[in-house]
Each structure stands twice: as C-alpha cells, then as structure tokens.
Write an enzyme that holds these catalytic residues in place. Structure first.
Site, PDB file in Angstrom:
ATOM      1  N   VAL A 253       1.052 -85.876  45.755  1.00 44.24           N
ATOM      2  CA  VAL A 253       1.084 -85.528  47.169  1.00 44.24           C
ATOM      3  C   VAL A 253       0.968 -86.893  47.848  1.00 44.24           C
ATOM      4  O   VAL A 253      -0.122 -87.438  47.980  1.00 44.24           O
ATOM      5  CB  VAL A 253      -0.063 -84.569  47.554  1.00 44.24           C
ATOM      6  CG1 VAL A 253      -0.061 -84.305  49.044  1.00 44.24           C
ATOM      7  CG2 VAL A 253       0.052 -83.260  46.775  1.00 44.24           C
ATOM      8  N   PRO A 254       2.114 -87.474  48.222  1.00 46.04           N
ATOM      9  CA  PRO A 254       2.205 -88.914  48.478  1.00 46.04           C
ATOM     10  C   PRO A 254       1.634 -89.394  49.815  1.00 46.04           C
ATOM     11  O   PRO A 254       2.364 -89.804  50.720  1.00 46.04           O
ATOM     12  CB  PRO A 254       3.712 -89.176  48.385  1.00 46.04           C
ATOM     13  CG  PRO A 254       4.330 -87.899  48.841  1.00 46.04           C
ATOM     14  CD  PRO A 254       3.413 -86.817  48.328  1.00 46.04           C
ATOM     15  N   CYS A 255       0.327 -89.404  49.901  1.00 45.65           N
ATOM     16  CA  CYS A 255      -0.320 -89.904  51.118  1.00 45.65           C
ATOM     17  C   CYS A 255      -0.045 -91.386  51.328  1.00 45.65           C
ATOM     18  O   CYS A 255      -0.164 -91.885  52.443  1.00 45.65           O
ATOM     19  CB  CYS A 255      -1.815 -89.598  51.101  1.00 45.65           C
ATOM     20  SG  CYS A 255      -2.651 -89.981  49.569  1.00 45.65           S
ATOM     21  N   HIS A 256       0.381 -92.088  50.272  1.00 48.46           N
ATOM     22  CA  HIS A 256       0.716 -93.509  50.417  1.00 48.46           C
ATOM     23  C   HIS A 256       1.970 -93.709  51.266  1.00 48.46           C
ATOM     24  O   HIS A 256       2.235 -94.827  51.707  1.00 48.46           O
ATOM     25  CB  HIS A 256       0.888 -94.171  49.034  1.00 48.46           C
ATOM     26  CG  HIS A 256       2.015 -93.621  48.234  1.00 48.46           C
ATOM     27  ND1 HIS A 256       1.887 -92.475  47.461  1.00 48.46           N
ATOM     28  CD2 HIS A 256       3.296 -94.053  48.065  1.00 48.46           C
ATOM     29  CE1 HIS A 256       3.041 -92.237  46.863  1.00 48.46           C
ATOM     30  NE2 HIS A 256       3.903 -93.167  47.219  1.00 48.46           N
TER      31      HIS A 256
END
Length: 176
Positions: free
Chosen positions: A141-144
């Site tokens: 879950v690409p919060c980056h």
C-alpha cells in the site's frame, strides 16, 4: 456472556532487500497484514495492535508467491506487488485512503491534496495524511508515493532516503 476473541494468529517472515530487512506479516490464508522495515519493528507492532487488538506472531515463511512478489519488487519489478492480497483493520475512511494509494501507478506520485480529491474529500487533506501514517502495509500500500504539495519528498515512516530509493527504483532510475 461473550467469549473473548482469540488473538489473530500471524506469521512473521524476514526478507532481505537493498534498503534493509523487510518484515512481512501474513495471516493463515496468506493475505498480507503488515509490511515494514526491521528498523521500524516497534512501530509495526503498535500498528498491528491498533488494527487487530490481540495478535500472536510466529516466525515462519510467507507463502512462496508472496515472498517471490516482494523479492521481485525489490529486485526492480515495480508492479510485482500489485496482485498481492492485503487485509487491514482500520476505519472505513482509512481503508478508503489505502485503496486510493494502491491505485497510484508505480513510479508516479500524488500530493496529499490530490489523494484527498481522489477519494472525493478535497478538504480532508490532514485526515488523509493521518490515514497514510497509520498504514500497516507499507510499500504494497504505497504510502511512499505521496509527496508534499510543492513536490518535495516529505515524511515517510521508513525514512526519506528509503522513499527516494523506492521511487527511483519504480521509475527505473539507477540506485545511488
């Protein structure tokens, strides 16, 4: 009288990556419940407790397909994680934000404002930021992929240098 709920039984796998050891937590069905870096293991435990209450964590291996996807991602395949099944706790709003994060294509970024607009709540920028910070399944879950409104790499729980590496890898830019 209600019987107390059994602790959620989870497996903790550890996988080496170019940016540090990855902690991969899966449930009995192989769904990913958490992913973090070893130097942030305390935070991972806090998020697991917040999202699931009581849980037990046993060292072991995640299913081969999940391990292979994580390894392929860190070896340079930015879409390798797209098909992984993720299960999270959290509020409806948090899960909505996390679903919007997964919709950001690899190598692209969005600001918190753009993410808030994407879920139909353009004024909820702060709430989106808070939900982003409560994401237990980093990288998948690409919060980056969320950056500041001015395009800067802003606070990433795994560290800004890791964030830069992840985005560069996804864009096909050589690691520094």
């Amino acid at each position: 009288m209600t019987k107390p709920r059994e602790p959620l039984s989870l497996t903790l796998d550890r996988i080496d990556s170019p940016v540090g050891e990855v902690l991969l937590v899966v449930d009995a069905e192989g769904a990913v419940r958490a992913l973090d870096f070893a130097d942030y293991e305390d935070r991972m435990h806090r998020l697991l407790a917040r999202h699931y209450g009581a849980y037990s964590l046993t060292d072991g291996q995640a299913p081969a397909a999940v391990r292979a996807a994580v390894a392929a991602y860190f070896a340079g395949d930015p879409t390798a994680l797209d098909g992984l099944v993720v299960k999270t706790g959290g509020t409806d709003f948090q899960r909505e934000v996390w679903a919007a994060l997964r919709a950001i294509p690899a190598g692209e970024t969005r600001s918190y404002g753009q993410l808030a607009s994407a879920i139909g709540r353009p004024k909820a920028v702060r709430a989106v930021g808070l939900a982003n910070g409560q994401n237990p399944v980093g990288v998948i879950v690409p919060c980056h992929r969320v950056i500041g409104a001015n395009g800067t790499l802003t606070g990433y729980a795994g560290g800004v240098e890791r964030k830069r590496w992840l985005l560069d890898m996804e864009r096909g830019v050589s690691a520094r």
